[in-house]
Design a protein around this motif. Sequence first.
Motif, PDB file in Angstrom:
ATOM      1  N   LEU A 196       1.873 -33.518 -13.579  1.00 51.57           N
ATOM      2  CA  LEU A 196       2.402 -33.932 -12.289  1.00 51.57           C
ATOM      3  C   LEU A 196       3.519 -34.934 -12.589  1.00 51.57           C
ATOM      4  CD1 LEU A 196       2.129 -33.688  -9.233  1.00 51.57           C
ATOM      5  CD2 LEU A 196       0.507 -35.582  -9.308  1.00 51.57           C
ATOM      6  N   ARG A 197       4.728 -34.634 -12.128  1.00 48.43           N
ATOM      7  CA  ARG A 197       5.891 -35.457 -12.456  1.00 48.43           C
ATOM      8  C   ARG A 197       6.563 -35.935 -11.177  1.00 48.43           C
ATOM      9  NH1 ARG A 197       9.898 -33.239 -16.734  1.00 48.43           N
ATOM     10  NH2 ARG A 197       8.422 -34.329 -18.052  1.00 48.43           N
ATOM     11  N   ARG A 198       6.891 -37.235 -11.158  1.00 50.16           N
ATOM     12  CA  ARG A 198       7.652 -37.808 -10.048  1.00 50.16           C
ATOM     13  C   ARG A 198       9.052 -38.105 -10.553  1.00 50.16           C
ATOM     14  NH1 ARG A 198       7.388 -43.672  -7.864  1.00 50.16           N
ATOM     15  NH2 ARG A 198       6.905 -43.816 -10.047  1.00 50.16           N
ATOM     16  N   ASP A 199      10.025 -37.538  -9.896  1.00 51.64           N
ATOM     17  CA  ASP A 199      11.437 -37.721 -10.244  1.00 51.64           C
ATOM     18  C   ASP A 199      12.121 -38.284  -9.005  1.00 51.64           C
ATOM     19  OD1 ASP A 199      14.057 -37.617 -11.055  1.00 51.64           O
ATOM     20  OD2 ASP A 199      14.023 -35.517 -11.645  1.00 51.64           O
ATOM     21  N   LEU A 214       2.272 -26.136 -14.548  1.00 55.09           N
ATOM     22  CA  LEU A 214       1.207 -25.632 -15.404  1.00 55.09           C
ATOM     23  C   LEU A 214       1.885 -24.834 -16.502  1.00 55.09           C
ATOM     24  CD1 LEU A 214      -1.873 -25.306 -15.795  1.00 55.09           C
ATOM     25  CD2 LEU A 214      -1.648 -23.135 -14.579  1.00 55.09           C
ATOM     26  N   LYS A 215       1.695 -25.260 -17.741  1.00 54.04           N
ATOM     27  CA  LYS A 215       2.306 -24.575 -18.881  1.00 54.04           C
ATOM     28  C   LYS A 215       1.219 -23.952 -19.731  1.00 54.04           C
ATOM     29  CE  LYS A 215       6.271 -27.642 -19.227  1.00 54.04           C
ATOM     30  NZ  LYS A 215       7.090 -28.426 -20.140  1.00 54.04           N
ATOM     31  N   ALA A 216       1.488 -22.751 -20.227  1.00 56.48           N
ATOM     32  CA  ALA A 216       0.542 -22.052 -21.084  1.00 56.48           C
ATOM     33  C   ALA A 216       1.270 -21.451 -22.269  1.00 56.48           C
ATOM     34  CB  ALA A 216      -0.175 -20.955 -20.304  1.00 56.48           C
ATOM     35  N   VAL A 252       2.386 -37.505 -15.454  1.00 54.46           N
ATOM     36  CA  VAL A 252       0.962 -37.678 -15.710  1.00 54.46           C
ATOM     37  C   VAL A 252       0.407 -36.316 -16.094  1.00 54.46           C
ATOM     38  CG1 VAL A 252      -1.261 -38.382 -14.745  1.00 54.46           C
ATOM     39  CG2 VAL A 252       0.844 -39.511 -13.981  1.00 54.46           C
ATOM     40  N   TYR A 253      -0.298 -36.268 -17.220  1.00 55.46           N
ATOM     41  CA  TYR A 253      -0.914 -35.029 -17.686  1.00 55.46           C
ATOM     42  C   TYR A 253      -2.412 -35.089 -17.409  1.00 55.46           C
ATOM     43  CZ  TYR A 253       3.420 -33.864 -20.009  1.00 55.46           C
ATOM     44  OH  TYR A 253       4.725 -33.542 -20.265  1.00 55.46           O
ATOM     45  N   TYR A 254      -2.968 -33.968 -16.971  1.00 57.23           N
ATOM     46  CA  TYR A 254      -4.381 -33.902 -16.621  1.00 57.23           C
ATOM     47  C   TYR A 254      -5.110 -32.922 -17.530  1.00 57.23           C
ATOM     48  CZ  TYR A 254      -3.109 -36.336 -12.369  1.00 57.23           C
ATOM     49  OH  TYR A 254      -2.643 -37.262 -11.495  1.00 57.23           O
TER      50      TYR A 254
END
Length: 66
Positions: free
Chosen positions: A51-54, A62-64, A33-35
């Motif tokens: 937010l990733r569920r594996d 958080l990627k920049a 899910v991306y926010y």
Amino acid sequence: MAHIEREIKLRLTRQAFPRLARLAPDRRSVASVYYDTARQDLRRAGIALRLRRDGGRWLQTLKAEG
């Protein structure tokens, strides 16, 4: 040393997916899910909050850019 992540995205046809799934018998379920804000402030700033569920594990990323 900085961590560098490489990402490869593939697009499959509906017909190709079942054949590919048979090649990977040990599959697992992953949900992402991306926010962002209502005005897409993060995207415009070159930032992605995920937010990733594996399986039973959750991972927030958080990627920049640059």
